[in-house]
Scaffold this motif. Structure first.
Motif, PDB file in Angstrom:
ATOM      1  N   ARG A  85      -6.389  19.961  27.802  1.00 49.96           N
ATOM      2  CA  ARG A  85      -5.921  19.443  29.090  1.00 49.96           C
ATOM      3  C   ARG A  85      -5.687  17.929  29.061  1.00 49.96           C
ATOM      4  N   ILE A  86      -6.204  17.263  28.032  1.00 50.98           N
ATOM      5  CA  ILE A  86      -6.063  15.813  27.934  1.00 50.98           C
ATOM      6  C   ILE A  86      -4.788  15.486  27.156  1.00 50.98           C
ATOM      7  N   PRO A  87      -3.823  14.834  27.760  1.00 54.16           N
ATOM      8  CA  PRO A  87      -2.590  14.492  27.036  1.00 54.16           C
ATOM      9  C   PRO A  87      -2.849  13.391  26.010  1.00 54.16           C
ATOM     10  N   PRO A  88      -2.142  13.411  24.891  1.00 54.44           N
ATOM     11  CA  PRO A  88      -2.331  12.367  23.879  1.00 54.44           C
ATOM     12  C   PRO A  88      -2.136  10.954  24.412  1.00 54.44           C
ATOM     13  N   GLU A  89      -1.320  10.818  25.456  1.00 55.26           N
ATOM     14  CA  GLU A  89      -1.093   9.495  26.041  1.00 55.26           C
ATOM     15  C   GLU A  89      -2.362   8.898  26.646  1.00 55.26           C
ATOM     16  N   ASP A  90      -3.340   9.752  26.974  1.00 56.75           N
ATOM     17  CA  ASP A  90      -4.579   9.281  27.597  1.00 56.75           C
ATOM     18  C   ASP A  90      -5.668   8.943  26.584  1.00 56.75           C
ATOM     19  N   LEU A  91      -5.359   9.077  25.303  1.00 55.80           N
ATOM     20  CA  LEU A  91      -6.333   8.734  24.275  1.00 55.80           C
ATOM     21  C   LEU A  91      -6.313   7.228  24.029  1.00 55.80           C
ATOM     22  N   GLY A 113       0.815  -1.209   0.000  1.00 56.92           N
ATOM     23  CA  GLY A 113       0.000   0.000   0.000  1.00 56.92           C
ATOM     24  C   GLY A 113       0.851   1.262   0.000  1.00 56.92           C
ATOM     25  N   VAL A 114       0.236   2.344  -0.397  1.00 58.99           N
ATOM     26  CA  VAL A 114       0.898   3.642  -0.369  1.00 58.99           C
ATOM     27  C   VAL A 114       1.130   4.022   1.084  1.00 58.99           C
ATOM     28  N   THR A 115       2.352   4.388   1.433  1.00 61.41           N
ATOM     29  CA  THR A 115       2.689   4.767   2.810  1.00 61.41           C
ATOM     30  C   THR A 115       3.047   6.242   2.852  1.00 61.41           C
ATOM     31  N   GLU A 116       2.402   6.978   3.733  1.00 61.82           N
ATOM     32  CA  GLU A 116       2.663   8.402   3.885  1.00 61.82           C
ATOM     33  C   GLU A 116       2.826   8.737   5.361  1.00 61.82           C
ATOM     34  N   ALA A 117       3.728   9.667   5.651  1.00 59.72           N
ATOM     35  CA  ALA A 117       4.003  10.077   7.027  1.00 59.72           C
ATOM     36  C   ALA A 117       3.441  11.475   7.283  1.00 59.72           C
ATOM     37  N   PHE A 118       2.880  11.659   8.459  1.00 60.61           N
ATOM     38  CA  PHE A 118       2.310  12.944   8.866  1.00 60.61           C
ATOM     39  C   PHE A 118       2.818  13.278  10.271  1.00 60.61           C
ATOM     40  N   THR A 119       3.067  14.550  10.501  1.00 58.52           N
ATOM     41  CA  THR A 119       3.536  14.990  11.812  1.00 58.52           C
ATOM     42  C   THR A 119       2.705  16.169  12.288  1.00 58.52           C
ATOM     43  N   PHE A 120       2.252  16.097  13.537  1.00 54.77           N
ATOM     44  CA  PHE A 120       1.480  17.170  14.160  1.00 54.77           C
ATOM     45  C   PHE A 120       2.103  17.502  15.512  1.00 54.77           C
ATOM     46  N   SER A 121       2.007  18.765  15.890  1.00 55.67           N
ATOM     47  CA  SER A 121       2.354  19.082  17.272  1.00 55.67           C
ATOM     48  C   SER A 121       1.290  18.464  18.159  1.00 55.67           C
ATOM     49  N   SER A 127       3.050   7.468  16.796  1.00 51.10           N
ATOM     50  CA  SER A 127       4.221   7.460  17.662  1.00 51.10           C
ATOM     51  C   SER A 127       4.262   8.801  18.377  1.00 51.10           C
ATOM     52  N   LEU A 128       4.220   8.768  19.696  1.00 52.06           N
ATOM     53  CA  LEU A 128       4.168  10.001  20.491  1.00 52.06           C
ATOM     54  C   LEU A 128       5.563  10.436  20.894  1.00 52.06           C
ATOM     55  N   GLY A 129       5.937  11.647  20.468  1.00 47.65           N
ATOM     56  CA  GLY A 129       7.199  12.225  20.876  1.00 47.65           C
ATOM     57  C   GLY A 129       6.997  13.237  21.984  1.00 47.65           C
ATOM     58  N   VAL A 130       8.056  13.868  22.412  1.00 45.45           N
ATOM     59  CA  VAL A 130       7.969  14.861  23.479  1.00 45.45           C
ATOM     60  C   VAL A 130       7.122  16.048  23.048  1.00 45.45           C
ATOM     61  N   GLU A 131       7.308  16.497  21.803  1.00 43.50           N
ATOM     62  CA  GLU A 131       6.567  17.650  21.298  1.00 43.50           C
ATOM     63  C   GLU A 131       5.684  17.318  20.090  1.00 43.50           C
TER      64      GLU A 131
END
Length: 283
Positions: free
Chosen positions: A189-195, A168-176, A234-238
């Motif tokens: 107030r909800i951290p992404p880790e809690d999703l 399949g076509v693979t594409e990467a996306f990055t968001f703050s 993948s969750l990074g620091v920022e």
């Protein structure tokens, strides 16, 4: 969700009246016609089935292989006839010509390759229990196609996921982290880790949940502008990094997968049997 699936099954390419391909297609005297609702006037006009099939093909980014195109022509024809029998959206018309409602619209000319694909499969339809089937298709699936249930929440016996031949076509996306929450309408107030990300067995996101709300996988895809619901995070620091596989909803026949099968020497009947093993090909 069930109503949405019914709507999806009857949505098809909006078609303008085109010059007929009469000289290139077989005898058309007994060819079925489709009722098409004109969105502006509210009137219904008739369109020959094979004009519709070729017209839809003209709007797609199709693989070059002839056998792949034949498979796609059969899928389009089958879904059109399914729509003709199931018209909950447009009542007396199987289709409409409103681009905001349907998948697209035909161009002014028919390419010889598409005319040939329609002509060589004319009258051939995929059926389930003797009736035309909603043979859906998409651009690229990744390792597995998706079931109708995983995408729409409605069980369709012949729209089950299969092990695909393509990565399949693979594409990467990055968001703050902040942007991700904002786009999804989640309180900052909800951290992404809690999703909570709920996946189906085909690796597609079915649901995103947090303490006070939820989104379907398709809603997440739309809000983030992703090409499919088959993705990992993948969750990074920022930053939050997303790797997305495939394009489209992943249900039914993969255009890219059909191309791979055709290059391996499979004919269109084998391609259709690969993606729709529970359907019969009838004339």
């Amino acid at each position: 969700m069930k109503n949405y699936l019914l709507c999806f099954f009857v949505l098809a390419a909006a078609v303008v009246l085109l010059p007929r391909a009469s000289a290139l297609l077989p005898d058309r005297e007994e060819e079925p016609f489709l009722g098409v609702l004109d969105a502006e006037s509210g009137e219904i006009f008739s369109l020959p089935l094979e004009d519709y099939v070729i017209g839809v093909m003209e709007t797609l980014s199709l693989p070059p292989e002839a056998e792949a195109r034949k498979a796609i022509a059969v899928a389009i024809r089958s879904r059109a006839l399914y729509c003709k029998e199931h018209t909950p959206v447009h009542k007396n018309a199987a289709l409409c010509n409103d681009p905001a409602c349907c998948l697209g619209f035909a161009t002014e000319e028919f390419s010889p390759e598409n005319v040939s694909a329609a002509a060589e499969t004319a009258g051939q339809v995929l059926t389930y229990q003797g009736r035309p089937a909603a043979a859906l298709f998409h651009e690229s699936a990744g390792k597995y196609t998706a079931s109708a249930f995983s995408v729409y929440g409605v069980e369709v016996p012949y729209l089950q996921g299969v092990r695909n031949l393509e990565e399949g076509v693979t594409e990467a996306f990055t968001f703050s982290r902040e942007k991700l929450l904002s786009l999804l309408g989640i309180p900052s107030r909800i951290p992404p880790e809690d999703l909570f990300w709920g996946y189906d067995r085909f690796g597609r996101v079915q649901v995103l949940e947090w303490e006070s709300g939820s989104l379907t996988g398709e809603q997440v895809q739309s809000l983030l502008g992703l090409p499919s619901t088959c993705f990992t995070l993948s969750l990074g620091v920022e930053k939050v990094h997303i790797l997305c596989h495939g394009r489209g909803n992943g249900v039914g026949l993969s255009l890219n997968g059909a191309s791979i099968l055709a290059r391996e020497g499979k004919d269109y009947t084998e391609i259709l049997a690969f993606y729709f093993p529970k359907l019969s090909l009838e004339t």
